[in-house]
Enzyme design. Structure first.
Site, PDB file in Angstrom:
ATOM      1  N   CYS A 122       0.809  -1.224   0.000  1.00  0.00           N
ATOM      2  CA  CYS A 122       0.000   0.000   0.000  1.00  0.00           C
ATOM      3  C   CYS A 122       0.843   1.276   0.000  1.00  0.00           C
ATOM      4  CB  CYS A 122      -0.956   0.001   1.190  1.00  0.00           C
ATOM      5  SG  CYS A 122      -2.070  -1.424   1.232  1.00  0.00           S
ATOM      6  N   HIS A 255      -3.147   7.307   2.457  1.00  0.00           N
ATOM      7  CA  HIS A 255      -3.572   5.991   2.003  1.00  0.00           C
ATOM      8  C   HIS A 255      -4.986   5.732   2.501  1.00  0.00           C
ATOM      9  CE1 HIS A 255      -3.940   1.836   1.169  1.00  0.00           C
ATOM     10  NE2 HIS A 255      -3.723   1.435   2.406  1.00  0.00           N
ATOM     11  N   ASN A 285     -10.153   0.051   0.130  1.00  0.00           N
ATOM     12  CA  ASN A 285      -8.686   0.087   0.103  1.00  0.00           C
ATOM     13  C   ASN A 285      -8.212  -0.553  -1.206  1.00  0.00           C
ATOM     14  OD1 ASN A 285      -5.930  -0.236   0.465  1.00  0.00           O
ATOM     15  ND2 ASN A 285      -6.101  -1.084   2.526  1.00  0.00           N
TER      16      ASN A 285
END
EC number: 2.3.1.180
Length: 328
Positions: A122, A255, A285
């Site tokens: 990520c 993020h 996500n």
């Protein structure tokens, strides 16, 4: 590269999401057929996610990445002949090799320059952007495509409620070009491999067979604590290194993992909620794609404007994290 162009600036962005929207209610109904209980209320309360986009089974990461990259090129007003570097961040490549970046290069008709993948989960886009910035500032490239793209639905255990509700598929991209005006003004990257066990997909292919656990596994509480502490310090460090104050930041693009992490981080840094770009509710996500997708969303709807100072942050398995400050 010309001596009077020592900077690298974002000149275009793009984003692409697969057509299939899966709401929390849709997902709950699908999981119920597997005997897994969840609900819209349960997911929203714990994550802030309301829906996600899921790719068809035959859709590869390169397909999403190509669409996002072409949009970014169009936005920047450049053609295939202008691009001399492609860095693609992904944890879900099309193949073991060639790199997904090389496949995207071919799809876009680009025949020159370097192309390679970056694997930092990520944090991948922040790692890739920092790398492209270094290439341009060193004179090794003039125009880079920096892409984050994932088909995370391929590595989810749909019987594990703790993880399968969190993720979606998508791609985001930016064009980074040599400039005589400051663009990327600071970057900080970090990793702590001793924390690899709190977020991983540890399986591999050996002898034509899957060895180990091929699905994403996560210790949610450990990741939350690590993410908030690591990102708050990273933000402070990159600002100090760049000679700016946290109060100078016009937009934070974190993020997009969990609204609780985003809110807690913003509060800890003293950044007002109206200055934080949030897309986790719509995209879930999307790992390495989450930051460029959020950046593109805020550029396209007019929130992020030329001259704004933007803080982009990633955190993910490895354990990896980092921050980039960019003057748009």
């Amino acid at each position: 590269m010309e001596a009077n162009m020592p900077f690298a600036k974002i000149t275009g962005s793009g984003g692409y999401l697969p057509p299939r929207v899966v709401t929390n209610n849709d997902l709950a109904a699908e999981l119920a057929t597997r005997g897994v209980e969840t609900s819209d209320e349960w997911i929203i309360e714990r994550t802030g996610i309301r829906q996600r986009y899921i790719a068809d089974a035959d859709t590869r990461t390169s397909a999403l990445a190509t669409r996002a990259a072409q949009m970014a090129m169009d936005d920047a007003g450049i053609s295939a002949g202008d691009v001399d570097l492609i860095i693609l961040a992904t944890s879900t490549p099309d193949f073991i090799f060639p790199s997904t970046a090389c496949i995207v290069q071919a799809n876009l008709g680009i025949r020159q320059g370097a192309a390679f993948d970056v694997q930092a989960v990520c944090s991948g886009f922040v790692y890739a952007l920092t790398t492209a910035d270094a290439f341009i500032k060193a004179g090794h490239a003039k125009t880079a495509l920096v892409i984050g793209a994932e088909v995370f639905s391929n590595i989810l255990d749909w019987n594990d409620r703790k993880t399968c509700v969190l993720f979606g598929d998508g791609a985001g991209a930016i064009v980074l070009q040599a400039s005589d005006a400051p663009g990327i003004v600071g970057a900080e990257l970090h990793a702590d491999g001793s924390q690899a066990g709190i977020l991983n997909a540890s399986g591999n292919v050996c002898g034509g067979k899957v060895v180990g656990d091929p699905f994403l596994r996560m210790d949610g509480q450990a990741v939350f604590k690590m993410a908030v502490n690591a990102l708050s310090k990273s933000a402070q460090d990159v600002c100090a290194k760049s000679g700016v104050q946290l109060s100078d930041i016009d937009w934070m693009v974190p993020h997009q993992a969990n609204i609780r992490i985003i809110n807690f981080l913003g509060k800890k840094l003293g950044i007002a909620p109206e200055k934080v770009v949030v897309t986790v509710d719509q995209h879930a996500n999307t790992s390495a794609a989450s930051v460029p997708l959020a950046l593109n969303t805020a550029r396209r709807d007019g929130r992020i404007k030329s001259g704004d100072l933007v803080l982009m942050q990633g955190v993910g398995g490895g354990f990896t994290w980092g921050s980039v400050l960019a003057r748009m």
